[in-house]
Write an enzyme that holds these catalytic residues in place. Sequence first.
Site, PDB file in Angstrom:
ATOM      1  N   TYR A   1      -4.574   7.625  -7.588  1.00 40.77           N
ATOM      2  CA  TYR A   1      -3.647   6.774  -6.839  1.00 40.77           C
ATOM      3  C   TYR A   1      -4.177   6.518  -5.433  1.00 40.77           C
ATOM      4  O   TYR A   1      -4.217   5.381  -4.970  1.00 40.77           O
ATOM      5  CB  TYR A   1      -2.275   7.449  -6.785  1.00 40.77           C
ATOM      6  CG  TYR A   1      -1.250   6.704  -5.971  1.00 40.77           C
ATOM      7  CD1 TYR A   1      -0.644   5.546  -6.464  1.00 40.77           C
ATOM      8  CD2 TYR A   1      -0.875   7.149  -4.705  1.00 40.77           C
ATOM      9  CE1 TYR A   1       0.309   4.866  -5.721  1.00 40.77           C
ATOM     10  CE2 TYR A   1       0.078   6.469  -3.956  1.00 40.77           C
ATOM     11  CZ  TYR A   1       0.667   5.338  -4.468  1.00 40.77           C
ATOM     12  OH  TYR A   1       1.605   4.654  -3.725  1.00 40.77           O
TER      13      TYR A   1
ATOM     14  N   LYS B   1      -5.209   2.985  -3.455  1.00 39.62           N
ATOM     15  CA  LYS B   1      -4.537   2.538  -2.231  1.00 39.62           C
ATOM     16  C   LYS B   1      -5.511   2.461  -1.060  1.00 39.62           C
ATOM     17  O   LYS B   1      -5.382   1.583  -0.194  1.00 39.62           O
ATOM     18  CB  LYS B   1      -3.355   3.455  -1.910  1.00 39.62           C
ATOM     19  CG  LYS B   1      -2.205   3.333  -2.898  1.00 39.62           C
ATOM     20  CD  LYS B   1      -1.700   1.896  -3.011  1.00 39.62           C
ATOM     21  CE  LYS B   1      -0.528   1.758  -3.969  1.00 39.62           C
ATOM     22  NZ  LYS B   1      -0.064   0.354  -4.083  1.00 39.62           N
TER      23      LYS B   1
ATOM     24  N   SER C   1       0.863  -1.176   0.000  1.00 42.06           N
ATOM     25  CA  SER C   1       0.000   0.000   0.000  1.00 42.06           C
ATOM     26  C   SER C   1       0.901   1.228   0.000  1.00 42.06           C
ATOM     27  O   SER C   1       1.887   1.283  -0.727  1.00 42.06           O
ATOM     28  CB  SER C   1      -0.937  -0.042   1.214  1.00 42.06           C
ATOM     29  OG  SER C   1      -1.775   1.090   1.250  1.00 42.06           O
TER      30      SER C   1
END
Length: 276
Positions: A146, A150, A132
Amino acid sequence: MAKTVLITGSSSGFGKEAAKLFQKNGWNVIATMRSPEKETELNTLENVLVTKLDVQNIDSIHSGIKAGIEKFDKIDVVVNNAGYGTFGVFENATDEQIRRQFEVNVFGLMNVTKAILPNFRENKNGLFINLSSMGGKITLPMMSLYHATKFAVEGFTESLFHELYSLNIHVKLIEPGGVDTNFGKTSMDYISNTIKDYEPFLENANSYIQKFLAERKVATVEDVAQTIFNAATDNKEQLRYVIGDDAQKLIDHLQPQNDQEYVSYMKNLWGTKNQL
C-alpha cells in the site's frame, strides 16, 4: 453554468460522500464505479450520472468519460479516488496481490489521468485531485505494498503539478490519516502469514498498532469529502492537503529530522527496535 466533477470509486467511502457533497453544492457529478447496477442512492439525485468505470479496464475508462461528457458536455474536475490497501508481511504476498495493488492504486489512476488529459487540453483548463494518504509520506509495518503505491502517487502527482501548470491544468493531493470508515473491512486485502519467523514481530507490532489506533483522533468521511470539495473550489495553487491530527503529527515528525532520526522514531513507535 454548473461545473462537472468525475469521481472514481463512488460506490462507498470518500467517493460516495464527495459525490453527495458536490451534488448538494450545485455541481454535475459523474459518479463512477465498477458495479453501477448495485447503486441505490446516488442514482436518485438530480444532476448525478452513475456510470460504470473500472480503473483496471482501459475501454471502461474511456466509455465512462464519454458517457459523462455526453451527459454534461465537459468535465472540469477529476477525483482519482478508487483504491484499496493490502495488509500483511511482504514475503507472504502472492504475485497476484502485488500486481493488483499497483494495477488499481497506481496504474488505474494513471490510466484515468491519461484518458482525460486530451479533454482538459482542449478545454484549456482542468483539475485532478488524487487521493493519496499519510501513507504516501510515512510508513506503518505490514503495509509495504500500500505504501509503495501511495509513494508512487505522491511522486507522480508532484511531477504532474509542474508538467501541466503551463497548460492551465492543475493537480492536487489529498492525504488523509486514519478515518472512521469500513476501509479495513471492505477495502483491505489481507495477506495470510505462513512463515513462523515473522510471528514474534507480528505479535509485537500488532499490539503497538492497535494501541496507536485506539489513542489517535481520527477524521470522518465527511471531513475528507469536505477537503476534496475545498481543494476543487479554493482556487489555491496548493499541492497537498493533510487531513487528521494523526497524519499531521506523524508528518510533522518527519519534516525536521534527518532520515535516520525519523526511522529510529518509527522503530520506537511500533515497538520493533529490539526485535533482533
